[in-house]
Design a protein around this motif. Structure first.
Motif, PDB file in Angstrom:
ATOM      1  N   ARG A   1      36.478  44.719  35.997  1.00 25.25           N
ATOM      2  CA  ARG A   1      37.539  44.132  36.722  1.00 25.25           C
ATOM      3  C   ARG A   1      35.900  42.346  35.925  1.00 25.25           C
TER       4      ARG A   1
ATOM      5  N   GLU B   1      36.012  38.237  35.844  1.00 26.18           N
ATOM      6  CA  GLU B   1      36.009  37.316  37.381  1.00 26.18           C
ATOM      7  C   GLU B   1      35.789  35.706  35.687  1.00 26.18           C
TER       8      GLU B   1
ATOM      9  N   LYS C   1      39.348  33.536  38.890  1.00 31.65           N
ATOM     10  CA  LYS C   1      39.882  34.436  38.811  1.00 31.65           C
ATOM     11  C   LYS C   1      39.809  35.599  38.870  1.00 31.65           C
ATOM     12  N   GLY C   2      40.765  36.663  39.238  1.00 36.25           N
ATOM     13  CA  GLY C   2      39.832  37.936  39.394  1.00 36.25           C
ATOM     14  C   GLY C   2      40.815  38.765  38.685  1.00 36.25           C
ATOM     15  N   TYR C   3      40.144  39.288  37.432  1.00 34.64           N
ATOM     16  CA  TYR C   3      41.078  40.446  36.205  1.00 34.64           C
ATOM     17  C   TYR C   3      41.022  41.564  36.859  1.00 34.64           C
TER      18      TYR C   3
ATOM     19  N   ARG D   1      46.468  40.746  36.384  1.00 36.51           N
ATOM     20  CA  ARG D   1      45.682  39.707  37.688  1.00 36.51           C
ATOM     21  C   ARG D   1      45.009  40.618  38.862  1.00 36.51           C
TER      22      ARG D   1
ATOM     23  N   ASP E   1      43.270  39.613  44.873  1.00 39.49           N
ATOM     24  CA  ASP E   1      42.550  39.951  45.878  1.00 39.49           C
ATOM     25  C   ASP E   1      42.575  38.999  47.034  1.00 39.49           C
TER      26      ASP E   1
END
Length: 250
Positions: free
Chosen positions: A47, A49, A53-55, A116, A119
């Protein structure tokens, strides 16, 4: 296959120097769980960020799947990425791909799939854990969106093949509930009509033990576009219950 990079994410990745395969492969991150091993290689999930934005960044080496069409094998991420793209083309709500690429390096087959993170969504499995505490209107909305999503999936000629609560992500908005599906690797065309549709739905109902018969009727009513007390819903409920009992008896 040439590399895929979502146009809407290019600027963010560029600003962090992460818009090509080599840099994404070399990026130092902690894995979110133990890597999968087997198939002659490994596969791991990380993971990150970027700018709020989280990926999820997934990397694998020599982790291949073999089919009649690809007897020499291909990275399992290749199939997952094709299915993500197919869902998007068919307007089936699912996770979003950010990057996909493959490389052959000295006999090693590497692949990267970046998506993506969802979250601000909740997986159905976590919602089922607090099912009795949810309001009647929330329960109704969740059941209906699950039924509509399954209907859209099957009307598009696809079966998920892992249609489990942990693979259905949901969120509530002013205009109702929304859904997105993840873990698309095993998706295949719907070939056998009702048999395939029942086979896809039954594991969801078997795992959603918090649901009453009335709950299942609400879901099936949305799936079939029929009243919950209709003969067609009765028929589907009977078939699904029989299939579930056969599975549990094994």
């Amino acid at each position: 296959m040439s590399d895929f990079l979502a146009s809407g994410e290019l600027a963010v990745l560029d600003r962090h120097g992460l818009s090509d395969f080599d840099r994404l492969w070399a990026l130092q991150l902690d894995a979110v769980d133990e890597p999968n091993t087997g198939r002659g290689g490994w596969s791991s999930v990380y993971r990150l960020e970027l700018e709020g934005k989280g990926y999820y960044l997934k990397r694998q080496s020599n982790y291949l799947t073999r089919t009649l069409h690809r007897p020499l094998g291909e990275p399992t991420f290749a199939r997952e990425f094709r299915n993500i793209s197919r869902y998007q083309a068919l307007s089936i709500p699912a996770l979003q791909a950010v990057y996909y690429g493959e490389r052959r390096i000295r006999g090693e087959r590497r692949a990267i799939l970046m998506t993506r993170a969802l979250d601000d969504w909740s997986d159905l499995e976590s919602l089922l854990e607090k099912w009795p505490q949810l309001s009647a209107s929330k329960r109704q909305g969740i059941l209906q969106v699950c039924g509509r999503t399954a209907r859209k999936l099957h009307r598009a000629g696809q079966v998920h093949c892992c249609f489990y609560p942990k693979h259905i992500f949901l969120r509530e908005r002013r205009d109702g509930w929304q859904a997105r599906l993840i873990d698309l690797e095993k998706t295949r065309p719907l070939l056998f009509g009702m048999r395939d549709r029942l086979k896809d739905l039954e594991p969801l109902l078997r795992r959603a033990q918090a649901w009453s018969e009335g709950d299942v009727r609400v879901l099936l009513a949305a799936y079939l576009k029929q009243p919950a007390d209709s003969a067609l819903v009765d028929n589907w409920l009977e078939r699904l219950t029989r299939r579930r009992c056969n599975k549990e008896a094994r």
